[in-house]
Design a protein around this motif. Structure first.
Motif, PDB file in Angstrom:
ATOM      1  N   UNK A 252       0.819  -1.215   0.000  1.00  0.00           N
ATOM      2  CA  UNK A 252       0.000   0.000   0.000  1.00  0.00           C
ATOM      3  C   UNK A 252       0.852   1.264   0.000  1.00  0.00           C
ATOM      4  N   UNK A 253       2.171   1.111   0.053  1.00  0.00           N
ATOM      5  CA  UNK A 253       3.107   2.249  -0.003  1.00  0.00           C
ATOM      6  C   UNK A 253       2.754   3.292   1.064  1.00  0.00           C
ATOM      7  N   UNK A 254       2.668   2.823   2.304  1.00  0.00           N
ATOM      8  CA  UNK A 254       2.269   3.705   3.410  1.00  0.00           C
ATOM      9  C   UNK A 254       3.364   4.722   3.715  1.00  0.00           C
ATOM     10  N   UNK A 255       4.587   4.239   3.914  1.00  0.00           N
ATOM     11  CA  UNK A 255       5.690   5.129   4.284  1.00  0.00           C
ATOM     12  C   UNK A 255       6.663   5.382   3.139  1.00  0.00           C
ATOM     13  N   UNK A 256       6.742   4.463   2.199  1.00  0.00           N
ATOM     14  CA  UNK A 256       7.643   4.607   1.058  1.00  0.00           C
ATOM     15  C   UNK A 256       6.946   4.109  -0.197  1.00  0.00           C
ATOM     16  N   UNK A 257       7.263   4.735  -1.323  1.00  0.00           N
ATOM     17  CA  UNK A 257       6.749   4.237  -2.595  1.00  0.00           C
ATOM     18  C   UNK A 257       7.529   2.990  -2.995  1.00  0.00           C
ATOM     19  N   UNK A 258       7.113   2.366  -4.072  1.00  0.00           N
ATOM     20  CA  UNK A 258       7.824   1.167  -4.547  1.00  0.00           C
ATOM     21  C   UNK A 258       9.259   1.495  -4.945  1.00  0.00           C
ATOM     22  N   UNK A 259       9.541   2.782  -5.179  1.00  0.00           N
ATOM     23  CA  UNK A 259      10.915   3.208  -5.514  1.00  0.00           C
ATOM     24  C   UNK A 259      11.743   3.467  -4.268  1.00  0.00           C
ATOM     25  N   UNK A 260      11.138   3.270  -3.081  1.00  0.00           N
ATOM     26  CA  UNK A 260      11.859   3.482  -1.834  1.00  0.00           C
ATOM     27  C   UNK A 260      11.930   4.934  -1.398  1.00  0.00           C
ATOM     28  N   UNK A 261      11.101   5.804  -1.996  1.00  0.00           N
ATOM     29  CA  UNK A 261      11.119   7.231  -1.694  1.00  0.00           C
ATOM     30  C   UNK A 261       9.877   7.635  -0.909  1.00  0.00           C
ATOM     31  N   UNK A 262       9.988   8.743  -0.180  1.00  0.00           N
ATOM     32  CA  UNK A 262       8.830   9.301   0.522  1.00  0.00           C
ATOM     33  C   UNK A 262       7.800   9.799  -0.482  1.00  0.00           C
ATOM     34  N   UNK A 263       8.273  10.394  -1.571  1.00  0.00           N
ATOM     35  CA  UNK A 263       7.363  10.884  -2.603  1.00  0.00           C
ATOM     36  C   UNK A 263       6.601   9.713  -3.221  1.00  0.00           C
ATOM     37  N   UNK A 264       5.299   9.867  -3.346  1.00  0.00           N
ATOM     38  CA  UNK A 264       4.479   8.793  -3.893  1.00  0.00           C
ATOM     39  C   UNK A 264       3.915   7.868  -2.840  1.00  0.00           C
ATOM     40  N   UNK A 265       4.198   8.141  -1.556  1.00  0.00           N
ATOM     41  CA  UNK A 265       3.660   7.323  -0.461  1.00  0.00           C
ATOM     42  C   UNK A 265       2.433   8.003   0.137  1.00  0.00           C
ATOM     43  N   UNK A 266       1.685   7.266   0.948  1.00  0.00           N
ATOM     44  CA  UNK A 266       0.515   7.840   1.611  1.00  0.00           C
ATOM     45  C   UNK A 266       0.925   8.951   2.562  1.00  0.00           C
ATOM     46  N   UNK A 267       1.976   8.725   3.364  1.00  0.00           N
ATOM     47  CA  UNK A 267       2.360   9.728   4.355  1.00  0.00           C
ATOM     48  C   UNK A 267       2.757  11.031   3.678  1.00  0.00           C
ATOM     49  N   UNK A 268       3.330  10.957   2.504  1.00  0.00           N
ATOM     50  CA  UNK A 268       3.687  12.172   1.778  1.00  0.00           C
ATOM     51  C   UNK A 268       2.434  12.899   1.284  1.00  0.00           C
ATOM     52  N   UNK A 269       1.433  12.126   0.855  1.00  0.00           N
ATOM     53  CA  UNK A 269       0.209  12.726   0.311  1.00  0.00           C
ATOM     54  C   UNK A 269      -0.619  13.424   1.372  1.00  0.00           C
ATOM     55  N   UNK A 270      -0.566  12.956   2.631  1.00  0.00           N
ATOM     56  CA  UNK A 270      -1.419  13.542   3.669  1.00  0.00           C
ATOM     57  C   UNK A 270      -0.612  14.337   4.693  1.00  0.00           C
ATOM     58  N   UNK A 271       0.619  14.674   4.354  1.00  0.00           N
ATOM     59  CA  UNK A 271       1.456  15.453   5.267  1.00  0.00           C
ATOM     60  C   UNK A 271       1.444  16.920   4.843  1.00  0.00           C
ATOM     61  N   UNK A 272       0.673  17.725   5.566  1.00  0.00           N
ATOM     62  CA  UNK A 272       0.653  19.155   5.310  1.00  0.00           C
ATOM     63  C   UNK A 272       1.325  19.924   6.427  1.00  0.00           C
ATOM     64  N   UNK A 273       2.168  19.263   7.194  1.00  0.00           N
ATOM     65  CA  UNK A 273       2.773  19.868   8.386  1.00  0.00           C
ATOM     66  C   UNK A 273       3.809  20.921   8.024  1.00  0.00           C
ATOM     67  N   UNK A 274       3.909  21.928   8.882  1.00  0.00           N
ATOM     68  CA  UNK A 274       4.896  22.986   8.739  1.00  0.00           C
ATOM     69  C   UNK A 274       6.082  22.793   9.674  1.00  0.00           C
ATOM     70  N   UNK A 275       5.984  21.827  10.592  1.00  0.00           N
ATOM     71  CA  UNK A 275       7.067  21.583  11.547  1.00  0.00           C
ATOM     72  C   UNK A 275       7.521  20.133  11.455  1.00  0.00           C
ATOM     73  N   UNK A 276       8.765  19.907  11.830  1.00  0.00           N
ATOM     74  CA  UNK A 276       9.293  18.534  11.847  1.00  0.00           C
ATOM     75  C   UNK A 276       8.568  17.694  12.882  1.00  0.00           C
ATOM     76  N   UNK A 277       8.256  18.282  14.045  1.00  0.00           N
ATOM     77  CA  UNK A 277       7.565  17.536  15.094  1.00  0.00           C
ATOM     78  C   UNK A 277       6.177  17.105  14.639  1.00  0.00           C
TER      79      UNK A 277
END
Length: 876
Positions: free
Chosen positions: A283-308
């Motif tokens: 389901x590419x929750x944390x990483x896409x099939x390419x092993x990157x954050x881009x293209x994962x679920x967490x990247x799609x729903x992360x609108x945070x302005x802070x690292x925390x």
């Protein structure tokens, strides 16, 4: 290790420190402005760091600059090695061996330095024990102070969280990996653990360090409590041995007890939605099939302005909730911010100025301190009052905040306004006006990153420091005036008063002007083009200057430590503030994403039904918008509905051609369900989600050749895990089961899997089963909770158009040849495929093989018959 016959005192120091270090550790030995490595360490260090290997007195050396050490250390840690720091712990004095001591051992899992961490992710060190009693696990993030333990008799319930936290380093009992290797053919869990351990830094410790009783005692001492009941943990908890191993290792590497741990939590698989390792990948929750954050679920729903905030989102995805009250609390916050876009925009703008308070506090508590991070606390506190005001503006009218700390949420008197979750967040943001005023008054606006640089205490904060600094300033004015007066007195126009670390202050005269040098000048040094002199007055002034600088530096450090203590006294309130800021950041990001992408608030309940109207895939929809060419020529995502329940229409059998959207559809149902169970709005017009206990997926074709597994074996391993662990509360998505083997074998397996999932007479796990086996569509006549669906296509002139709409009923065929044409197969291949297909479908017993190829004559495909007696399910 080769040693000289007679060691110098300095090298004796070196070997004394080196002999006590664990294996695979590079020792950085401080010599003045450099960290040096010797002997084998020098060879390894030179290779890993790409630095020059030198030789002195028959031993090899390699060094790195002291001021740039952190970037070099990061390279060593990424290579999976450890770094020991041996520092000078006293001021060097001429003719005396400077005292040195081991001050820190940095390992991949225990580093807390800012530039060696991923700000967006937690940095976990984990300890694991797997024996007859079950699976024990503990993990800790020394950079934030998060400390968790878990135990379960079933490893399958804890393997998902172990994979999700993705620790940077894993601690095991000595001999664990050898034992797993011996028994891997008896227990597939061992094979999974071997692969997991081999994919990261792993350290093995003596078994006694995993002792449960000693671990319990160590945890209580570290947290400063007499028992663990306040944390809801029994002192006989099976995972306390792992917790003790973590604390022992952390203390050893920090060279001191970790001071930023104040609590410990127990993870319970029963309270979380579980997602097994294969599903995390599929389901590419944390990483896409390419092993990157881009293209994962967490990247799609992360609108945070802070690292925390990003780390809080990751934490929620690691352990999604099954508590409806907690999920509705989160949804209430998102809902309020969604309804107030202006306040949300202002909140996000202010959040950009917030610093990573938890990590700053952790470094301060563990003796890593610098002025710039102290300024980060000041800058964050400056934002709190306006953030509190903006939260009030975003809170729905009529809501109120709890006044009494001991009044539980929802316990307001009848008729009084409800307590809103946003106001509870506001109350957790502590302005700390006294500390804010102190830091604002004490610190300069621009701050250095290192304590040694000085110049961070503001003028006017401390009269004594101001007096000392004025002496330094006055003395430097005196030096400038001396240079000017000496030029006038001697007639040497290019005379200069200079300074260097070796000789202090001196007067420099070029050789062409030596005849003009007064008699009272004392020669200090000769250079190529000049002579350097001192005078009695200059010597006296030099002592005065050095004394003033030393005193002012000492005073400034004293004031700095006082400010650190003032901050640490408020560490509890600052930690609460940091947690609230992270949570607020997630909600603001989610509300902004919901507005931009038209998400809705899901309705959560305990039923066995999932009913989604106009659902979309959150990642694919965004990727299509970014890529105007879109998927198969379309940039608009086509939404679809689903209504599935464990007790009625439990299994949806979905047919249709490749590229029609079957895989996207079944994945989006799983992702929407997951998003709802972390408290996020979802990409749909309406969503009614009955909470699930597990999400399973078996999609795609991949092998694991490194572990000796073919594509089909991987498929069967993942399918076996699903069938052995799914419950009626689970959600399963299956894509092309049985395609990795022969047609009849694969069809038989797929058929049997469906029957197994339908075996209970009343209910079963909600299942979306995508397949190309048209024969399976006959099962709806005999399995009362199975329904046929297909992805619609339109035909025109022997070509197909993908409609991407999921409709009731089975597909009439697979359209494989039409899809092959779209992929660009040569026309002769397409024409020949049509000819062969016509022969097979006409039940012609022979298929002519085109010359000049020679191959066995293909047998016709037999028709699959279903038993007429509905009680006799199966294949003839």
């Amino acid at each position: 290790m080769a040693r000289e016959k007679k060691l110098t005192p300095m090298m004796q120091q070196y070997f004394e420190v080196k002999k006590g270090l664990p294996a695979n550790t590079l020792l950085l030995f401080r010599l003045g402005d450099f960290y040096e490595m010797f002997h084998e360490d020098a060879e390894v260090g030179a290779q890993v760091l790409g630095i020059t290997l030198t030789k002195r007195s028959d031993y090899k050396m390699a060094g790195i600059p002291f001021h740039a050490a952190e970037q070099y250390i990061g390279k060593v840690l990424k290579a999976g090695m450890k770094v020991a720091i041996c520092d000078q712990v006293e001021t060097p004095k001429a003719g005396k061996l400077v005292k040195r001591a081991l001050t820190r051992i940095l390992t991949p899992g225990t580093t807390i330095e800012d530039n060696q961490l991923d700000s967006q992710r937690n940095h976990f060190l984990a300890a694991l024990e797997y024996d007859k009693a079950g699976f024990s696990l503990a993990w800790i993030d020394l950079s934030t102070g998060e400390f968790t333990i878990a135990h379960d008799p079933k490893p399958d319930d804890l393997l998902p969280v172990l994979v999700s936290i993705d620790p940077a380093e894993l601690l095991l009992i000595e001999g664990s990996q050898e034992n797993w290797q011996k028994n891997s053919h008896h227990n597939p869990v061992y094979e999974e653990l071997i692969h997991f351990a081999n994919s990261r830094a792993t350290s093995e410790l003596p078994g006694f360090q995993f002792d449960s009783d000693a671990g319990a005692q160590s945890v209580m001492e570290t947290l400063g409590v007499i028992n663990l009941e306040g944390f809801g943990i029994d002192k006989k908890h099976d995972a306390l041995g792992c917790a003790g191993a973590l604390l022992h290792y952390a203390t050893e590497t920090l060279c001191a007890k970790p001071e930023n741990l104040s609590s410990i939590h127990e993870y319970s698989a029963k309270e979380s939605l579980l997602i097994d390792p294969a599903t995390l990948r599929n389901l590419e929750i944390f990483k896409s099939t390419r092993g990157l954050r881009e293209g994962s679920l967490i990247d799609a729903i992360n609108g945070c302005k802070t690292a925390a905030g990003s780390r809080r989102l990751e934490k929620w995805l690691i352990a999604p909730e099954r508590d409806i009250d907690e999920l509705n609390r989160r949804l209430d916050c998102v809902d309020a911010l969604y309804a107030n876009p202006m306040a949300t925009t202002e909140l996000q703008d202010k959040l950009k100025s917030v610093r990573d308070i938890k990590r700053i506090l952790s470094r301060m508590q563990n003796r890593l301190r610098n002025p710039r991070e102290l300024g980060g606390v000041r800058d964050t506190l400056a934002q709190i009052p306006v953030l509190r005001q903006l939260i009030e503006e975003a809170t729905p009218e009529g809501a109120t905040s709890m006044v009494a700390a001991d009044v539980p949420a929802g316990a307001n008197d009848a008729g009084s306004p409800p307590t809103h979750s946003l106001l509870a967040l506001r109350d957790a943001l502590h302005p700390l006006p006294a500390l804010a005023e102190l830091l604002d008054r004490a610190l300069k606006e621009e701050l250095p990153s290192k304590l040694d640089d000085g110049g961070y205490i503001a003028k006017g904060y401390d009269p004594e420091l101001d007096r000392m600094l004025s002496l330094t300033t006055d003395n430097k004015v005196w030096l400038a005036e001396l240079e000017s007066s000496e030029r006038a007195r001697t007639g040497i126009k290019n005379l200069k008063v200079k300074y260097n670390g070796a000789f202090g202050y001196f007067i420099e005269v070029t050789k062409s002007n030596l005849s003009l040098v007064p008699e009272e000048y004392i020669r200090k040094q000769t250079t190529v083009n000049a002579e350097r002199f001192i005078t009695e007055d200059l010597k006296a002034k030099e002592k005065e200057i050095f004394h003033a600088e030393e005193n002012s530096k000492r005073r400034e450090e004293e004031l700095f430590l006082g400010l650190i203590e003032a901050v640490l006294e408020e560490s509890h309130a600052l930690t609460e503030t940091a947690d609230a800021l992270a949570e607020l950041d997630v909600y603001c990001g989610w509300s902004e994403i919901a507005r931009r992408w038209d998400y809705c608030r899901p309705s959560l309940h305990d039923s066995d039904r999932i009913d989604i109207s106009q659902g979309r895939h959150p990642v694919v929809e965004q990727m299509l918008r970014k890529d105007s060419s879109g998927l198969a020529g379309s940039h608009a995502f086509v939404p679809n509905n689903i209504d599935i329940s464990a007790s009625e229409n439990q299994i949806h059998l979905i047919t249709g051609p490749n590229m029609a959207g079957k895989s996207t559809f079944i994945r989006q149902v799983a992702l929407i369900t997951l998003m709802a169970q972390i408290g996020c709005f979802v990409p749909a017009a309406e969503a009614n989600i009955g909470l699930v206990d597990r999400i399973f997926s078996r999609v795609g074709a991949s092998d694991d050749l490194a572990r000796g597994n073919s594509t089909f074996m991987v498929e069967m391993n993942e399918t076996a895990n699903i069938l052995n662990n799914a419950t009626e509360r689970s959600l399963i998505i299956l894509d092309e089961i049985g395609r990795g083997t022969s047609t009849y074998d694969g069809l038989s397996i797929a058929w049997s899997v469906i029957e197994h999932l339908h075996r209970d007479p009343d209910s079963g796990p909600k299942t979306l089963f995508a397949t190309h086996y048209q024969e399976l569509t006959q099962l709806d006549k005999h399995l009362d909770r199975l329904e046929n669906y297909s992805v619609a296509v339109k035909e025109w002139n022997d070509e197909i158009v993908f409609v991407r709409q999921v409709v009731k009923g089975a597909a009439d065929r697979s359209y494989g040849i039409q899809v092959a044409r779209l992929a660009g197969l040569p026309a002769p291949v397409i024409d020949r495929a049509k000819e062969i297909l016509e022969k097979l479908e006409s039940e012609d017993a022979t298929v002519t093989v085109s010359a000049p190829a020679k191959a066995p004559v293909a047998k016709p495909r037999k028709k699959i018959k279903v038993a007429k007696d509905e009680n006799q399910l199966g294949l003839f």
